[in-house]
Scaffold this motif. Structure first.
Motif, PDB file in Angstrom:
ATOM      1  N   ALA A 101       1.435   9.690   6.127  1.00 54.10           N
ATOM      2  CA  ALA A 101       0.356   9.672   7.111  1.00 54.10           C
ATOM      3  C   ALA A 101      -0.128   8.250   7.360  1.00 54.10           C
ATOM      4  CB  ALA A 101      -0.805  10.549   6.637  1.00 54.10           C
ATOM      5  N   PHE A 102      -0.189   7.451   6.305  1.00 55.17           N
ATOM      6  CA  PHE A 102      -0.591   6.052   6.436  1.00 55.17           C
ATOM      7  C   PHE A 102       0.373   5.308   7.360  1.00 55.17           C
ATOM      8  CE2 PHE A 102      -0.502   1.632   4.968  1.00 55.17           C
ATOM      9  CZ  PHE A 102      -1.853   1.305   5.012  1.00 55.17           C
ATOM     10  N   ALA A 103       1.674   5.514   7.153  1.00 58.02           N
ATOM     11  CA  ALA A 103       2.677   4.858   7.994  1.00 58.02           C
ATOM     12  C   ALA A 103       2.591   5.358   9.434  1.00 58.02           C
ATOM     13  CB  ALA A 103       4.070   5.098   7.430  1.00 58.02           C
ATOM     14  N   ASP A 104       2.347   6.652   9.622  1.00 60.43           N
ATOM     15  CA  ASP A 104       2.235   7.206  10.976  1.00 60.43           C
ATOM     16  C   ASP A 104       1.044   6.620  11.722  1.00 60.43           C
ATOM     17  OD1 ASP A 104       4.443   8.751  10.487  1.00 60.43           O
ATOM     18  OD2 ASP A 104       3.311  10.619  10.155  1.00 60.43           O
ATOM     19  N   ILE A 105      -0.075   6.493  11.035  1.00 60.61           N
ATOM     20  CA  ILE A 105      -1.276   5.956  11.679  1.00 60.61           C
ATOM     21  C   ILE A 105      -1.081   4.486  12.026  1.00 60.61           C
ATOM     22  CG2 ILE A 105      -3.715   5.400  11.314  1.00 60.61           C
ATOM     23  CD1 ILE A 105      -3.898   7.983   9.659  1.00 60.61           C
ATOM     24  N   GLU A 106      -0.456   3.753  11.120  1.00 58.97           N
ATOM     25  CA  GLU A 106      -0.179   2.338  11.381  1.00 58.97           C
ATOM     26  C   GLU A 106       0.759   2.174  12.565  1.00 58.97           C
ATOM     27  OE1 GLU A 106      -0.985  -0.805  10.091  1.00 58.97           O
ATOM     28  OE2 GLU A 106      -2.659   0.284   9.212  1.00 58.97           O
ATOM     29  N   ALA A 107       1.777   3.024  12.657  1.00 59.40           N
ATOM     30  CA  ALA A 107       2.760   2.926  13.732  1.00 59.40           C
ATOM     31  C   ALA A 107       2.163   3.328  15.081  1.00 59.40           C
ATOM     32  CB  ALA A 107       3.969   3.790  13.420  1.00 59.40           C
ATOM     33  N   ALA A 108       1.197   4.228  15.064  1.00 61.38           N
ATOM     34  CA  ALA A 108       0.617   4.721  16.315  1.00 61.38           C
ATOM     35  C   ALA A 108      -0.509   3.831  16.826  1.00 61.38           C
ATOM     36  CB  ALA A 108       0.099   6.142  16.117  1.00 61.38           C
ATOM     37  N   ASP A 109      -0.815   2.788  16.128  1.00 61.06           N
ATOM     38  CA  ASP A 109      -1.877   1.864  16.510  1.00 61.06           C
ATOM     39  C   ASP A 109      -3.226   2.565  16.660  1.00 61.06           C
ATOM     40  OD1 ASP A 109      -0.274  -0.384  16.458  1.00 61.06           O
ATOM     41  OD2 ASP A 109       0.334  -0.138  18.552  1.00 61.06           O
TER      42      ASP A 109
ATOM     43  N   THR B 281       0.837  -1.202   0.000  1.00 60.19           N
ATOM     44  CA  THR B 281       0.000   0.000   0.000  1.00 60.19           C
ATOM     45  C   THR B 281       0.870   1.249   0.000  1.00 60.19           C
ATOM     46  OG1 THR B 281      -1.705  -1.193   1.216  1.00 60.19           O
ATOM     47  CG2 THR B 281      -1.843   1.207   1.223  1.00 60.19           C
ATOM     48  N   LEU B 282       1.919   1.240   0.821  1.00 61.78           N
ATOM     49  CA  LEU B 282       2.842   2.380   0.835  1.00 61.78           C
ATOM     50  C   LEU B 282       3.532   2.543  -0.507  1.00 61.78           C
ATOM     51  CD1 LEU B 282       4.487   2.018   4.365  1.00 61.78           C
ATOM     52  CD2 LEU B 282       2.912   3.788   3.603  1.00 61.78           C
ATOM     53  N   ASP B 283       3.951   1.445  -1.111  1.00 63.20           N
ATOM     54  CA  ASP B 283       4.594   1.513  -2.421  1.00 63.20           C
ATOM     55  C   ASP B 283       3.634   2.069  -3.468  1.00 63.20           C
ATOM     56  OD1 ASP B 283       6.885   0.482  -1.318  1.00 63.20           O
ATOM     57  OD2 ASP B 283       6.492  -1.588  -1.968  1.00 63.20           O
ATOM     58  N   ARG B 284       2.382   1.649  -3.416  1.00 57.64           N
ATOM     59  CA  ARG B 284       1.392   2.124  -4.388  1.00 57.64           C
ATOM     60  C   ARG B 284       1.107   3.611  -4.210  1.00 57.64           C
ATOM     61  NH1 ARG B 284      -1.854  -0.024  -8.639  1.00 57.64           N
ATOM     62  NH2 ARG B 284      -1.008  -1.959  -7.870  1.00 57.64           N
TER      63      ARG B 284
ATOM     64  N   GLU C 248     -13.137   8.063   8.636  1.00 59.77           N
ATOM     65  CA  GLU C 248     -12.207   8.896   9.401  1.00 59.77           C
ATOM     66  C   GLU C 248     -10.782   8.670   8.934  1.00 59.77           C
ATOM     67  OE1 GLU C 248     -13.258   7.321  13.138  1.00 59.77           O
ATOM     68  OE2 GLU C 248     -14.696   8.907  13.588  1.00 59.77           O
ATOM     69  N   TRP C 249     -10.439   7.419   8.676  1.00 56.97           N
ATOM     70  CA  TRP C 249      -9.110   7.052   8.199  1.00 56.97           C
ATOM     71  C   TRP C 249      -8.827   7.756   6.872  1.00 56.97           C
ATOM     72  CZ3 TRP C 249      -5.347   3.437   9.812  1.00 56.97           C
ATOM     73  CH2 TRP C 249      -4.425   3.067   8.856  1.00 56.97           C
ATOM     74  N   LEU C 250      -9.751   7.634   5.936  1.00 53.90           N
ATOM     75  CA  LEU C 250      -9.581   8.239   4.623  1.00 53.90           C
ATOM     76  C   LEU C 250      -9.540   9.761   4.717  1.00 53.90           C
ATOM     77  CD1 LEU C 250      -9.346   7.842   1.584  1.00 53.90           C
ATOM     78  CD2 LEU C 250     -11.842   7.862   1.477  1.00 53.90           C
ATOM     79  N   ALA C 251     -10.405  10.348   5.547  1.00 53.04           N
ATOM     80  CA  ALA C 251     -10.420  11.800   5.716  1.00 53.04           C
ATOM     81  C   ALA C 251      -9.093  12.304   6.264  1.00 53.04           C
ATOM     82  CB  ALA C 251     -11.568  12.212   6.625  1.00 53.04           C
ATOM     83  N   LEU C 252      -8.509  11.589   7.200  1.00 55.70           N
ATOM     84  CA  LEU C 252      -7.220  11.975   7.773  1.00 55.70           C
ATOM     85  C   LEU C 252      -6.119  11.927   6.722  1.00 55.70           C
ATOM     86  CD1 LEU C 252      -5.844  12.775  10.430  1.00 55.70           C
ATOM     87  CD2 LEU C 252      -5.420  10.360  10.841  1.00 55.70           C
ATOM     88  N   LEU C 253      -6.097  10.876   5.917  1.00 54.53           N
ATOM     89  CA  LEU C 253      -5.089  10.757   4.863  1.00 54.53           C
ATOM     90  C   LEU C 253      -5.249  11.861   3.824  1.00 54.53           C
ATOM     91  CD1 LEU C 253      -5.034   6.897   4.228  1.00 54.53           C
ATOM     92  CD2 LEU C 253      -3.427   8.242   5.563  1.00 54.53           C
ATOM     93  N   LEU C 254      -6.479  12.104   3.412  1.00 52.92           N
ATOM     94  CA  LEU C 254      -6.729  13.137   2.399  1.00 52.92           C
ATOM     95  C   LEU C 254      -6.398  14.532   2.920  1.00 52.92           C
ATOM     96  CD1 LEU C 254     -10.043  11.865   0.816  1.00 52.92           C
ATOM     97  CD2 LEU C 254      -7.775  11.882  -0.225  1.00 52.92           C
ATOM     98  N   GLU C 255      -6.686  14.788   4.168  1.00 51.78           N
ATOM     99  CA  GLU C 255      -6.385  16.095   4.751  1.00 51.78           C
ATOM    100  C   GLU C 255      -4.883  16.351   4.784  1.00 51.78           C
ATOM    101  OE1 GLU C 255      -6.761  19.778   6.100  1.00 51.78           O
ATOM    102  OE2 GLU C 255      -8.439  18.505   5.483  1.00 51.78           O
ATOM    103  N   ARG C 256      -4.107  15.341   5.131  1.00 53.12           N
ATOM    104  CA  ARG C 256      -2.642  15.502   5.146  1.00 53.12           C
ATOM    105  C   ARG C 256      -2.108  15.768   3.746  1.00 53.12           C
ATOM    106  NH1 ARG C 256       0.094  12.639   9.664  1.00 53.12           N
ATOM    107  NH2 ARG C 256       1.987  12.829   8.446  1.00 53.12           N
ATOM    108  N   GLU C 257      -2.621  15.047   2.749  1.00 53.90           N
ATOM    109  CA  GLU C 257      -2.163  15.241   1.366  1.00 53.90           C
ATOM    110  C   GLU C 257      -2.561  16.622   0.851  1.00 53.90           C
ATOM    111  OE1 GLU C 257      -0.088  14.401  -1.989  1.00 53.90           O
ATOM    112  OE2 GLU C 257      -0.214  13.064  -0.256  1.00 53.90           O
ATOM    113  N   ALA C 258      -3.783  17.039   1.109  1.00 52.96           N
ATOM    114  CA  ALA C 258      -4.242  18.355   0.662  1.00 52.96           C
ATOM    115  C   ALA C 258      -3.443  19.472   1.332  1.00 52.96           C
ATOM    116  CB  ALA C 258      -5.728  18.523   0.954  1.00 52.96           C
ATOM    117  N   SER C 259      -3.133  19.305   2.595  1.00 51.76           N
ATOM    118  CA  SER C 259      -2.341  20.299   3.322  1.00 51.76           C
ATOM    119  C   SER C 259      -0.942  20.427   2.731  1.00 51.76           C
ATOM    120  CB  SER C 259      -2.273  19.912   4.791  1.00 51.76           C
ATOM    121  OG  SER C 259      -1.430  20.776   5.492  1.00 51.76           O
TER     122      SER C 259
END
Length: 176
Positions: free
Chosen positions: A21-29, A6-9, A38-49
């Motif tokens: 952001a995906f790696a950070d969320i995975e690492a933070a459990d 997923t990270l590679d893609r 919520e997961w998708l919104a968080l990822l999209l918000e980081r990318e848009a920012s």
């Protein structure tokens, strides 16, 4: 879920901040406590920012503003009362309307600085800006007319949201 593919893609698609952001969320459990939306919104918000943060320096570089100026740095005290009341609304509306603006006055009143500040504000408001000195623009237009780039140069000037022309008072000395 397979994290590495997923990270590679995401990186292959150019979504680098989303991958981070995906790696950070995975690492933070936090993955178990977040729903899919919520997961998708968080990822999209980081990318848009990240993209918004990259867009401003690009717009400022293209604008070629003469000075580093911000409308927040305007000191209203020495200004005339007639000018001081209109500058806040002008800076708030900079680039949001299609009206033209002419800043004129004698030399030494920081007209170029004020134009640069309004251009900077328009860049921050996600508008395209181009700052040109009038004598240089006329030289470029004459050269472009002779080598066939004239229509392309005019299209480029017409494409920007805010075109700042500075040095108009220099026309009297070059026109004679």
């Amino acid at each position: 879920m397979l994290t590495h593919p997923t990270l590679d893609r995401l990186n292959a698609l150019g979504l680098h901040c989303m991958a981070e952001a995906f790696a950070d969320i995975e690492a933070a459990d936090e993955a178990g406590s977040l729903g899919h939306a919520e997961w998708l919104a968080l990822l999209l918000e980081r990318e848009a920012s990240l993209r918004q943060d990259k867009r401003l320096p690009t717009r400022l570089r293209y604008a070629k503003l003469r000075q580093q100026a911000c409308v927040e740095d305007i000191d209203y005290r020495p200004r005339a009362a007639s000018t001081a009341h209109c500058l806040p609304s002008l800076s708030r509306d900079a680039g949001s309307t299609t009206a033209n603006l002419l800043i004129c006055g004698p030399a030494g009143l920081d007209k170029s600085w004020l134009a640069s500040a309004l251009g900077h504000k328009a860049c921050r408001d996600n508008r395209s800006v181009l700052y040109q000195r009038v004598p240089r623009l006329f030289d470029d237009l004459a050269l472009a007319r002779s080598d066939g780039r004239h229509p392309r140069l005019l299209r480029g000037l017409g494409r920007v949201d805010l075109l700042i022309l500075d040095g108009v008072d220099g026309l009297t000395s070059t026109a004679s």
